[in-house]
Design an enzyme around this catalytic site. Structure first.
Site, PDB file in Angstrom:
ATOM      1  N   THR A   1      56.347  26.739  23.762  1.00 35.05           N
ATOM      2  CA  THR A   1      55.157  26.040  23.271  1.00 35.05           C
ATOM      3  C   THR A   1      54.792  26.701  21.958  1.00 35.05           C
ATOM      4  O   THR A   1      55.281  27.787  21.662  1.00 35.05           O
ATOM      5  CB  THR A   1      53.987  26.197  24.276  1.00 35.05           C
ATOM      6  OG1 THR A   1      54.168  25.316  25.374  1.00 35.05           O
ATOM      7  CG2 THR A   1      52.630  25.890  23.685  1.00 35.05           C
TER       8      THR A   1
ATOM      9  N   ARG B   1      55.426  14.167  33.500  1.00 31.00           N
ATOM     10  CA  ARG B   1      54.799  15.456  33.849  1.00 31.00           C
ATOM     11  C   ARG B   1      53.960  15.951  32.655  1.00 31.00           C
ATOM     12  O   ARG B   1      54.411  15.944  31.519  1.00 31.00           O
ATOM     13  CB  ARG B   1      55.872  16.477  34.197  1.00 31.00           C
ATOM     14  CG  ARG B   1      55.355  17.890  34.478  1.00 31.00           C
ATOM     15  CD  ARG B   1      55.385  18.749  33.243  1.00 31.00           C
ATOM     16  NE  ARG B   1      55.044  20.140  33.511  1.00 31.00           N
ATOM     17  CZ  ARG B   1      54.768  21.032  32.577  1.00 31.00           C
ATOM     18  NH1 ARG B   1      54.801  20.706  31.319  1.00 31.00           N
ATOM     19  NH2 ARG B   1      54.474  22.266  32.900  1.00 31.00           N
ATOM     20  N   VAL B   2      52.756  16.398  32.929  1.00 37.68           N
ATOM     21  CA  VAL B   2      51.907  16.980  31.893  1.00 37.68           C
ATOM     22  C   VAL B   2      51.492  18.372  32.356  1.00 37.68           C
ATOM     23  O   VAL B   2      51.068  18.546  33.501  1.00 37.68           O
ATOM     24  CB  VAL B   2      50.659  16.106  31.639  1.00 37.68           C
ATOM     25  CG1 VAL B   2      49.727  16.771  30.637  1.00 37.68           C
ATOM     26  CG2 VAL B   2      51.069  14.720  31.133  1.00 37.68           C
ATOM     27  N   GLY B   3      51.607  19.359  31.470  1.00 37.38           N
ATOM     28  CA  GLY B   3      51.242  20.726  31.821  1.00 37.38           C
ATOM     29  C   GLY B   3      49.849  21.076  31.329  1.00 37.38           C
ATOM     30  O   GLY B   3      48.954  20.229  31.265  1.00 37.38           O
ATOM     31  N   ASP B   4      49.668  22.329  30.965  1.00 36.15           N
ATOM     32  CA  ASP B   4      48.346  22.807  30.546  1.00 36.15           C
ATOM     33  C   ASP B   4      47.998  22.483  29.108  1.00 36.15           C
ATOM     34  O   ASP B   4      46.817  22.449  28.749  1.00 36.15           O
ATOM     35  CB  ASP B   4      48.307  24.333  30.691  1.00 36.15           C
ATOM     36  CG  ASP B   4      49.383  24.991  29.810  1.00 36.15           C
ATOM     37  OD1 ASP B   4      50.583  24.710  30.047  1.00 36.15           O
ATOM     38  OD2 ASP B   4      49.036  25.740  28.882  1.00 36.15           O
TER      39      ASP B   4
ATOM     40  N   THR C   1      50.362  29.782  26.677  1.00 35.02           N
ATOM     41  CA  THR C   1      51.761  29.355  26.817  1.00 35.02           C
ATOM     42  C   THR C   1      52.280  29.883  28.151  1.00 35.02           C
ATOM     43  O   THR C   1      51.787  30.889  28.656  1.00 35.02           O
ATOM     44  CB  THR C   1      52.637  29.869  25.663  1.00 35.02           C
ATOM     45  OG1 THR C   1      54.019  29.611  25.977  1.00 35.02           O
ATOM     46  CG2 THR C   1      52.483  31.355  25.420  1.00 35.02           C
ATOM     47  N   GLY C   2      53.248  29.182  28.702  1.00 36.21           N
ATOM     48  CA  GLY C   2      53.808  29.616  29.984  1.00 36.21           C
ATOM     49  C   GLY C   2      53.874  28.446  30.945  1.00 36.21           C
ATOM     50  O   GLY C   2      53.739  27.294  30.549  1.00 36.21           O
TER      51      GLY C   2
ATOM     52  N   GLY D   1      52.925  25.698  32.890  1.00 38.08           N
ATOM     53  CA  GLY D   1      51.699  24.906  32.855  1.00 38.08           C
ATOM     54  C   GLY D   1      51.061  24.727  34.220  1.00 38.08           C
ATOM     55  O   GLY D   1      49.832  24.749  34.353  1.00 38.08           O
TER      56      GLY D   1
HETATM   57  N1  ASP Z   1      52.709  25.527  28.855  1.00 34.03           N
HETATM   58  C1  ASP Z   1      53.758  24.589  28.545  1.00 34.03           C
HETATM   59  C2  ASP Z   1      53.831  23.557  29.632  1.00 34.03           C
HETATM   60  O1  ASP Z   1      53.768  23.913  30.793  1.00 34.03           O
HETATM   61  C3  ASP Z   1      55.082  25.226  28.396  1.00 34.03           C
HETATM   62  C4  ASP Z   1      55.092  26.575  27.747  1.00 34.03           C
HETATM   63  O2  ASP Z   1      54.109  27.035  27.217  1.00 34.03           O
HETATM   64  O3  ASP Z   1      56.111  27.222  27.749  1.00 34.03           O
HETATM   65  O4  ASP Z   1      54.005  22.404  29.323  1.00 34.03           O
END
Ligand code: ASP
Length: 323
Positions: free
Chosen positions: A192, A220-223, A243-244, A246
């Site tokens: 991200t 799919r939607v993350g954070d 980041t990480g 989600g």
């Molecule tokens: N946070 C992002 C998601 O889950 C991915 C990432 O930050 O690596 O979509």
């Protein structure tokens, strides 16, 4: 608990970075290029990309732009850089195409904007900004968000133009693994981009943009486009970009959790460590965060092997990066 990174390369030592982050007074910009940077990857493009982004953000602030303009400018540099999982170079879904999420927030007014699941925008952060500035909404998704971006004059590009040979090759590898071991075994690879900025008067802002986790299910939607999870900014608290994974970040509202700690007296650096600790302890998540406080102090933390990142303050000739 927060784990020390297993790999480190930086323009400064960790102690020198701590001193730089702890200084007070804006303007300043911090960016991240994701907590999924591979340990075996050549760090050079991550150093160069994050430095360029932070410097672009600071130029905006020194030219009289707002913290939100600065965070957006930094995010655009990283969206356009094919080494990062956002905009051009984004990770592919299990269908083999790109779906992008982005959000931004202004700490002075609490205005926020986000788009999710957009497929045809080179810079989804620009569409998020238009949602923020021109609509009463906060989050728009899919074809409706794309139609709104078109009406706003934001250029569309074909989905295939966002796909780089590197991401296509990774998709191919993951696809073969998914066929052997099941799709859920490959869906946790990360990446991200994000930026936080503070001006000289205590105004903060944040912007975050992603292609999401690799080989994610379509839809799919993350954070990242969720205010409070991927992005948060309030001049009475701080600005943060996450980041990480989600799914874990969403469960602990990580960006807001970090900002609240700054409001309650923690330094941005210790608030970042605490937020990543929360992610690990309560949601078994991996990730990282960057923070800018209204007094100009900054912070970052992560519990993955690497998170590419850079920082610049007024008076520095160039940004300092680490991975
Ligand atoms: N946070 C992002 C998601 O889950 C991915 C990432 O930050 O690596 O979509």
């Amino acid at each position: 608990m927060f784990r020390a990174p297993m790999a480190y390369a930086g323009d400064l030592s960790q102690a020198e970075f701590d001193e730089l982050l702890d200084r007070r007074g804006g303007p300043a910009v911090v960016v991240h290029g994701g907590a999924g940077t591979r340990v075996d990857a050549d760090p050079t493009p991550y150093f160069e990309g994050t430095r360029r982004a932070a410097e672009a953000g600071l130029r905006v602030l020194l030219g009289g732009g707002s913290a939100l303009d600065a965070a957006q400018a930094a995010a655009i540099v990283l969206e356009d850089d094919p080494h990062f999982n956002a905009g051009t170079g984004a990770a592919l879904t299990s269908n083999g195409d790109v779906e992008l999420d982005a959000s931004c927030m202004d700490g002075t007014t609490l205005r926020a904007g986000a788009v999710a699941c957009v497929k045809n925008l080179k810079n989804p952060i620009l569409a998020a900004r238009r949602v923020c500035d021109d609509t009463p909404h906060v989050l728009m998704c899919g074809p409706g968000a794309e139609a709104f971006a078109r009406e706003s004059g934001i250029a569309e590009i074909p989905n295939s133009a966002l796909i780089t040979p590197r991401q296509r090759a990774r998709w191919q590898e993951l696809h073969e693994q998914a066929q052997r071991e099941g799709a859920d075994s490959v869906r946790r690879k990360l990446g991200t981009i994000g930026a936080v900025a503070v001006d000289g008067r205590g105004h903060v802002a944040a912007a975050t943009s992603t292609g999401g986790t690799m080989y994610k299910r379509p839809g799919r939607v993350g954070d990242t486009p969720i205010i409070g999870a991927g992005t948060y900014a309030d001049d009475h608290e701080a600005a943060a970009s996450s980041t990480g994974l989600g799914e874990a970040i969403l469960k602990v509202s990580m960006a807001r959790a970090a900002c609240v700690r700054v409001r309650d007296g923690a330094s941005p650096r210790s608030a970042a460590v605490a937020a990543v600790g929360l992610l690990r302890e309560r949601a078994q998540g991996e990730g990282g965060i960057i923070i800018a406080g209204p007094d100009g102090r900054l912070g970052w933390a992560y519990n993955t092997p690497r998170m590419s990142r850079a920082v610049i303050r007024a008076g520095m000739n160039s940004a300092k990066a680490a991975v």
